[in-house]
Motif scaffolding. Structure first.
Motif, PDB file in Angstrom:
ATOM      1  N   PHE A  98       0.803  -1.219   0.000  1.00 23.89           N
ATOM      2  CA  PHE A  98       0.000   0.000   0.000  1.00 23.89           C
ATOM      3  C   PHE A  98       0.839   1.275   0.000  1.00 23.89           C
ATOM      4  O   PHE A  98       0.305   2.370   0.032  1.00 23.89           O
ATOM      5  CB  PHE A  98      -0.967  -0.005   1.191  1.00 23.89           C
ATOM      6  N   GLY A  99       2.159   1.151  -0.056  1.00 21.92           N
ATOM      7  CA  GLY A  99       3.022   2.320  -0.146  1.00 21.92           C
ATOM      8  C   GLY A  99       3.276   2.977   1.192  1.00 21.92           C
ATOM      9  O   GLY A  99       3.026   2.413   2.256  1.00 21.92           O
ATOM     10  N   ALA A 100       3.769   4.205   1.127  1.00 24.30           N
ATOM     11  CA  ALA A 100       4.206   4.934   2.318  1.00 24.30           C
ATOM     12  C   ALA A 100       3.020   5.549   3.061  1.00 24.30           C
ATOM     13  O   ALA A 100       2.051   6.002   2.454  1.00 24.30           O
ATOM     14  CB  ALA A 100       5.181   6.031   1.922  1.00 24.30           C
ATOM     15  N   PHE A 101       3.137   5.561   4.372  1.00 28.73           N
ATOM     16  CA  PHE A 101       2.188   6.222   5.261  1.00 28.73           C
ATOM     17  C   PHE A 101       2.983   7.063   6.246  1.00 28.73           C
ATOM     18  O   PHE A 101       4.136   6.779   6.540  1.00 28.73           O
ATOM     19  CB  PHE A 101       1.348   5.201   6.044  1.00 28.73           C
ATOM     20  N   ASP A 102       2.353   8.091   6.786  1.00 27.93           N
ATOM     21  CA  ASP A 102       2.978   8.887   7.834  1.00 27.93           C
ATOM     22  C   ASP A 102       3.015   8.126   9.147  1.00 27.93           C
ATOM     23  O   ASP A 102       3.905   8.333   9.966  1.00 27.93           O
ATOM     24  CB  ASP A 102       2.213  10.203   8.032  1.00 27.93           C
ATOM     25  N   GLU A 103       2.019   7.287   9.367  1.00 23.51           N
ATOM     26  CA  GLU A 103       1.986   6.482  10.584  1.00 23.51           C
ATOM     27  C   GLU A 103       1.171   5.224  10.336  1.00 23.51           C
ATOM     28  O   GLU A 103       0.282   5.206   9.484  1.00 23.51           O
ATOM     29  CB  GLU A 103       1.418   7.258  11.767  1.00 23.51           C
ATOM     30  N   VAL A 104       1.521   4.168  11.081  1.00 24.86           N
ATOM     31  CA  VAL A 104       0.791   2.910  10.989  1.00 24.86           C
ATOM     32  C   VAL A 104       0.523   2.380  12.395  1.00 24.86           C
ATOM     33  O   VAL A 104       1.274   2.655  13.332  1.00 24.86           O
ATOM     34  CB  VAL A 104       1.548   1.835  10.165  1.00 24.86           C
ATOM     35  N   SER A 105      -0.548   1.617  12.513  1.00 26.35           N
ATOM     36  CA  SER A 105      -0.888   0.946  13.755  1.00 26.35           C
ATOM     37  C   SER A 105      -1.190  -0.506  13.410  1.00 26.35           C
ATOM     38  O   SER A 105      -2.010  -0.774  12.527  1.00 26.35           O
ATOM     39  CB  SER A 105      -2.111   1.610  14.398  1.00 26.35           C
ATOM     40  N   VAL A 106      -0.509  -1.416  14.079  1.00 23.19           N
ATOM     41  CA  VAL A 106      -0.695  -2.838  13.812  1.00 23.19           C
ATOM     42  C   VAL A 106      -0.754  -3.603  15.128  1.00 23.19           C
ATOM     43  O   VAL A 106      -0.186  -3.183  16.125  1.00 23.19           O
ATOM     44  CB  VAL A 106       0.424  -3.414  12.917  1.00 23.19           C
TER      45      VAL A 106
END
Length: 192
Positions: A98-106
């Motif tokens: 899904f490409g780049a994100f500023d932030e992720v939560s997993v």
């Protein structure tokens, strides 16, 4: 489940944008005080609909569309993602295409903080894949040497869509068509 090393490698591939401008969303990596638009993508490695091969390109298109809209309207932009998976390693691997994100939560499945806040707290029915568009205010009090407060105020859910038919339709519409009126609204917690 992977090793700690696998988790670090997966995190780097999701969180770090490429240096070249290849037409994909590139995080700015800067703190911008004031109003922000946030595009939040929610998906899961265990969801057959989230495995649709069209979904990564669709999410990338939405990130670019909302980012450009925010820029034209003097707003900062953040792209965020939540992987509804129990194991962080699986969630990070799921988010890679899904490409780049500023932030992720997993991790944490449907009990993760971001999902509780954006789904359960708004009375929305949880489902993946989904997109939320939020408006919020980044408040910075003090200066860089004496930071008294850094917080997010006045968060408003502007739009929530889930499922491939609704996400496809959203990506085909001009952003102005679904955000212009909603940015002027002050309702919070209702699904537009």
């Amino acid at each position: 489940m992977g090793t700690r090393y696998d988790l670090i490698i997966a995190l780097e591939s999701v969180a770090v944008a490429t240096e070249a401008d290849d037409g994909t969303y590139q995080p700015a990596y800067e703190r911008t005080e004031g109003p922000q638009l946030v595009l939040l993508f929610v998906g899961s490695s265990t969801c057959s609909v989230s495995a649709d091969p069209e979904l990564p390109d669709l999410i990338e298109r939405l990130k670019l569309m909302v980012s450009e809209y925010a820029d034209r309207n003097g707003l900062a932009f953040r792209a965020s993602a939540i992987a509804v998976d129990w194991w962080p390693e699986r969630g990070l691997r799921f988010l890679e295409p899904f490409g780049a994100f500023d932030e992720v939560s997993v991790g944490g499945n449907w009990t993760g903080h971001g999902l509780i806040r954006q789904t359960w707290d708004h009375g929305l029915e949880p489902a993946t894949p989904g997109v939320y568009i939020l408006r919020r205010e980044l408040v910075v009090e003090g200066d860089s040497l004496n930071l008294a407060r850094l917080g997010l105020d006045d968060e408003q859910l502007l739009l929530h869509r889930q499922g491939m038919p609704d996400l496809r339709a959203l990506a085909e519409l001009p952003v102005e068509r679904y955000l212009d009126a909603r940015l002027g609204e002050t309702t919070s917690g209702s699904d537009p």
